[in-house]
Motif scaffolding. Structure first.
Motif, PDB file in Angstrom:
ATOM      1  N   CYS A  48       0.034  -3.242  14.222  1.00 23.77           N
ATOM      2  CA  CYS A  48       1.107  -3.254  13.224  1.00 23.77           C
ATOM      3  C   CYS A  48       1.719  -4.641  13.070  1.00 23.77           C
ATOM      4  O   CYS A  48       2.002  -5.096  11.955  1.00 23.77           O
ATOM      5  N   GLY A  49       1.924  -5.314  14.200  1.00 19.33           N
ATOM      6  CA  GLY A  49       2.466  -6.664  14.133  1.00 19.33           C
ATOM      7  C   GLY A  49       1.533  -7.612  13.406  1.00 19.33           C
ATOM      8  O   GLY A  49       1.965  -8.440  12.589  1.00 19.33           O
ATOM      9  N   VAL A  50       0.233  -7.491  13.686  1.00 15.83           N
ATOM     10  CA  VAL A  50      -0.769  -8.317  13.002  1.00 15.83           C
ATOM     11  C   VAL A  50      -0.737  -8.055  11.503  1.00 15.83           C
ATOM     12  O   VAL A  50      -0.705  -8.990  10.677  1.00 15.83           O
ATOM     13  N   LEU A  51      -0.738  -6.786  11.119  1.00 10.63           N
ATOM     14  CA  LEU A  51      -0.805  -6.433   9.695  1.00 10.63           C
ATOM     15  C   LEU A  51       0.450  -6.866   8.949  1.00 10.63           C
ATOM     16  O   LEU A  51       0.357  -7.273   7.782  1.00 10.63           O
ATOM     17  N   ASP A  52       1.596  -6.766   9.584  1.00  9.35           N
ATOM     18  CA  ASP A  52       2.817  -7.189   8.901  1.00  9.35           C
ATOM     19  C   ASP A  52       2.790  -8.683   8.608  1.00  9.35           C
ATOM     20  O   ASP A  52       3.227  -9.134   7.536  1.00  9.35           O
ATOM     21  N   VAL A  53       2.261  -9.476   9.531  1.00 12.96           N
ATOM     22  CA  VAL A  53       2.104 -10.912   9.265  1.00 12.96           C
ATOM     23  C   VAL A  53       1.117 -11.118   8.114  1.00 12.96           C
ATOM     24  O   VAL A  53       1.356 -11.955   7.227  1.00 12.96           O
ATOM     25  N   PHE A  54       0.030 -10.371   8.105  1.00 12.24           N
ATOM     26  CA  PHE A  54      -0.936 -10.478   7.005  1.00 12.24           C
ATOM     27  C   PHE A  54      -0.253 -10.222   5.666  1.00 12.24           C
ATOM     28  O   PHE A  54      -0.489 -10.943   4.688  1.00 12.24           O
ATOM     29  N   MET A  55       0.547  -9.159   5.601  1.00  8.18           N
ATOM     30  CA  MET A  55       1.207  -8.840   4.335  1.00  8.18           C
ATOM     31  C   MET A  55       2.210  -9.918   3.946  1.00  8.18           C
ATOM     32  O   MET A  55       2.277 -10.310   2.775  1.00  8.18           O
ATOM     33  N   GLU A  56       2.959 -10.412   4.906  1.00 13.65           N
ATOM     34  CA  GLU A  56       3.939 -11.461   4.617  1.00 13.65           C
ATOM     35  C   GLU A  56       3.262 -12.741   4.161  1.00 13.65           C
ATOM     36  O   GLU A  56       3.802 -13.467   3.303  1.00 13.65           O
ATOM     37  N   GLU A  57       2.082 -13.019   4.699  1.00 18.14           N
ATOM     38  CA  GLU A  57       1.363 -14.248   4.375  1.00 18.14           C
ATOM     39  C   GLU A  57       0.332 -14.053   3.252  1.00 18.14           C
ATOM     40  O   GLU A  57      -0.434 -14.964   2.953  1.00 18.14           O
ATOM     41  N   GLN A  58       0.326 -12.863   2.672  1.00 18.99           N
ATOM     42  CA  GLN A  58      -0.577 -12.536   1.559  1.00 18.99           C
ATOM     43  C   GLN A  58      -2.059 -12.732   1.929  1.00 18.99           C
ATOM     44  O   GLN A  58      -2.839 -13.268   1.143  1.00 18.99           O
ATOM     45  N   ILE A  59      -2.401 -12.291   3.134  1.00 18.47           N
ATOM     46  CA  ILE A  59      -3.799 -12.257   3.551  1.00 18.47           C
ATOM     47  C   ILE A  59      -4.392 -10.950   3.026  1.00 18.47           C
ATOM     48  O   ILE A  59      -3.952  -9.867   3.414  1.00 18.47           O
ATOM     49  N   GLU A  60      -5.366 -11.051   2.148  1.00 13.87           N
ATOM     50  CA  GLU A  60      -5.896  -9.865   1.489  1.00 13.87           C
ATOM     51  C   GLU A  60      -7.391  -9.698   1.752  1.00 13.87           C
ATOM     52  O   GLU A  60      -8.109 -10.667   2.017  1.00 13.87           O
ATOM     53  N   PHE A  61      -7.824  -8.446   1.671  1.00 16.09           N
ATOM     54  CA  PHE A  61      -9.216  -8.076   1.906  1.00 16.09           C
ATOM     55  C   PHE A  61      -9.680  -7.144   0.788  1.00 16.09           C
ATOM     56  O   PHE A  61      -8.872  -6.553   0.077  1.00 16.09           O
TER      57      PHE A  61
END
Length: 321
Positions: A48-61
């Protein structure tokens, strides 16, 4: 039976479901990125912590796949709801409706199904089904068919009742959950038959994969001490017992294969540096927050390398077939 479990191959099943068990990696493909998430009950707060950073940093797949906790927490990535999973886990971790022996004795499920998959997403901390449905990310989850012992996959599309039932199935841990009936199958935790669904995503053509694990690199899974009890409680379903008997072998083999992909530059792996030290049913909000923050810090630490991995040229596929 054990030999059958080890030898089962990739199959396409009715109603858009998939079963996968063989080595497969497509070569010479165009760029196609996926996020792949291991389960692990409350170790999933690291994810969850990893994914929240992804969303905040606009890392998309372009695609994503999750097993067990990786599915039920990972769905918030498709619905674009950073902070939701840690919020409701901290708020309700001591609520007996969420997870308790009382729930297990009363309903047959340690994690209360009605609370977790209806009350919580519908009323208490609403799941954004509209955003989930509109997001083009293809989101797959896996659950184990207890009659065949193989992992079936479901593509979630709208976050509705059917998707929620599949999420419940994916996270239904054996012995403390009832098998979940959906689409003509009886299902339990996907981690029984496919702990990390990287090969399944490769079989769909995803060739630039970010894999989030919840155990450190040094971890080696041992044979389950609960196997004798499983043989008794699940005696009507010998195939799933057989899958459980070799689960540690499957998991450890997957970790070797993931490491090989990481070293070749085919996959990017995010994992904790050491054991997270959290109970599978942790009900201390401070512990949940601690593990969540470990995931955030690790994602922030590797963010520059991750961006380069997602932007760089494709590595040559491993000759695994």
């Amino acid at each position: 039976m054990l030999l059958d479990i080890k030898r089962n191959l990739f199959k396409i099943c009715p109603a858009g479901l998939f079963s996968y068990g063989g080595d497969y990696l497509q070569n010479n493909q165009a760029f196609k990125s996926a996020l792949i998430m291991e389960g692990g009950a409350m170790r999933g707060l690291f994810t969850c912590g990893v994914l929240d950073v992804f969303m905040e940093e606009q890392i998309e797949f372009q695609g994503a796949a999750g097993i067990s906790a990786g599915a039920v927490f990972g769905c918030n990535y498709k619905s674009k709801q950073p902070g939701r999973a840690i919020r409701y886990n901290k708020k309700y971790c001591n609520d007996p409706r969420y997870c308790s022996i009382r729930s297990l004795l009363k309903t047959g499920d340690l994690y209360g199904a009605d609370f977790c998959y209806r009350q919580l997403p519908d009323l208490l901390d609403p799941f954004d089904r509209q955003t989930f449905a509109q997001n083009p990310l293809e989101f797959y989850i896996g659950a184990t068919d207890i009659k065949s012992g193989t992992c079936l996959y479901h593509k979630c599309t709208d976050g509705g009742a059917r998707d929620m039932t599949w999420l419940q199935a994916s996270a239904s841990m054996p012995l403390v959950s009832r098998p979940v009936a959906v689409d003509g199958h009886l299902l339990l935790d996907g981690g029984i038959s496919d702990s990390v669904p990287f090969k399944y995503m490769e079989s769909l053509g995803y060739n630039r994969n970010v894999i989030v694990l919840t155990q450190p690199e040094s971890y080696k899974k041992k044979k389950s001490a609960a196997l004798p009890l499983m043989r008794l409680m699940l005696r009507k379903y010998p195939a799933v017992v057989a899958a459980m008997a070799v689960r540690h072998e499957m998991y450890n083999r997957q970790m070797v294969e993931i490491k090989e992909r990481e070293e070749k530059g085919i996959s990017f792996v995010i994992r904790p540096g050491k054991a997270l030290g959290i109970s599978r049913t942790e009900n201390n909000p401070n512990e949940l927050e601690r593990v969540y923050q470990l995931g955030r810090r690790e994602a922030q630490r590797v963010l520059p390398q991750l961006r380069r991995f997602l932007a760089g040229p494709l590595a040559k596929a491993l000759p695994l077939c």
